[in-house]
Enzyme design. Structure first.
Site, PDB file in Angstrom:
ATOM      1  N   GLU A   1      53.565  -7.375 -16.630  1.00 22.83           N
ATOM      2  CA  GLU A   1      52.508  -7.857 -17.521  1.00 22.83           C
ATOM      3  C   GLU A   1      51.628  -6.667 -17.854  1.00 22.83           C
ATOM      4  OE1 GLU A   1      48.990  -8.361 -18.796  1.00 22.83           O
ATOM      5  OE2 GLU A   1      48.735  -8.747 -16.665  1.00 22.83           O
TER       6      GLU A   1
ATOM      7  N   CYS B   1      44.350 -11.906 -16.967  1.00 18.96           N
ATOM      8  CA  CYS B   1      45.118 -11.336 -18.085  1.00 18.96           C
ATOM      9  C   CYS B   1      45.241 -12.296 -19.250  1.00 18.96           C
ATOM     10  CB  CYS B   1      46.501 -10.892 -17.608  1.00 18.96           C
ATOM     11  SG  CYS B   1      47.496 -12.199 -16.858  1.00 18.96           S
TER      12      CYS B   1
END
Length: 227
Positions: free
Chosen positions: A2, A36
């Site tokens: 990620e 995130c």
């Protein structure tokens, strides 16, 4: 892997505003915005822009900041003071470029106030890069097509939320959004191991989730035995 995001939360003309505000508050400020898939860019149809802000601003102002070990606290400090200073700087930059700080904007050491920046423009850093802090940038758009274009005008594509009561519009965004995770009538901050979690563009490589992670790590071979 990620690799970052600046997730959009899109509110179309026919959206349930109370639900949209609730999920903007949750997904924009949980863990002081240090997630995130936090909502960062709030893209609102111009016909409901003022109504949305009238509900969002008091909802954000009501967030209880303080010692995260206390039961009533909803928003604690950022992980370090340097990150809080960075968030403060980006918000000040947006204000100097013509945006308005509707609430928050202040900082004390590692504590950054929950902040709403309205009248944000696409070229502002707060709209282009990953803020990773307790702030959302709200901008108005003329129509669903422009909302889709603006949501996609980012190098990132990890998660997105779309609020609409129109099934056709929902499917238009499901197909058109450049994002690995798309949530209809929910904020972008949601995941479970049952889904193939991962992003598009600069937001990552591969997919998480046990089944999908195994697939990512598997090298396929074809063996054909001929007589």
């Amino acid at each position: 892997m990620e690799l970052g995001a600046n997730s959009p939360l899109i509110v179309l003309e026919d959206a349930d505003l109370e639900k949209a505000v609730t999920h903007c508050r949750i997904s924009g400020f949980a863990n002081a915005g240090q997630v995130c898939i936090s909502a960062q860019r709030i893209i609102v149809a111009e016909g409901i822009y003022d109504q949305f802000l009238e509900r969002l601003i008091p909802a954000v102002e009501a967030i209880q900041s303080g010692d995260q070990l206390q039961k009533e606290t909803e928003l604690g400090p950022m992980v370090r003071e340097g990150d809080a200073r960075r968030v403060e700087q980006w918000i000040e930059e947006a204000e100097q470029a013509g945006a308005t700080i509707a609430c928050g904007g202040g900082r004390s050491s590692a504590f950054m106030e929950p902040t709403v920046v309205c009248d944000a423009q696409p070229e502002m850093r707060i709209m282009q890069e990953e803020l990773f802090g307790p702030g959302v940038a709200v901008c108005r758009v003329a129509g669903a097509q422009r909302a889709l274009e603006l949501a996609n005008s980012s190098n990132y594509g990890l998660s997105a939320g779309v609020f609409t009561q129109d099934v056709d519009q929902a499917m238009q965004f499901a197909r058109g959004l450049d994002s690995g995770n798309i949530h209809i009538n929910w904020g972008p901050m949601w995941r479970t191991d049952l889904i193939p979690y991962g992003g598009l563009k600069d937001s990552g490589l591969g997919k998480e989730g046990p089944k999908y992670a195994v697939e990512e790590m598997t090298e396929m071979k074809t063996v054909v035995i001929h007589s």
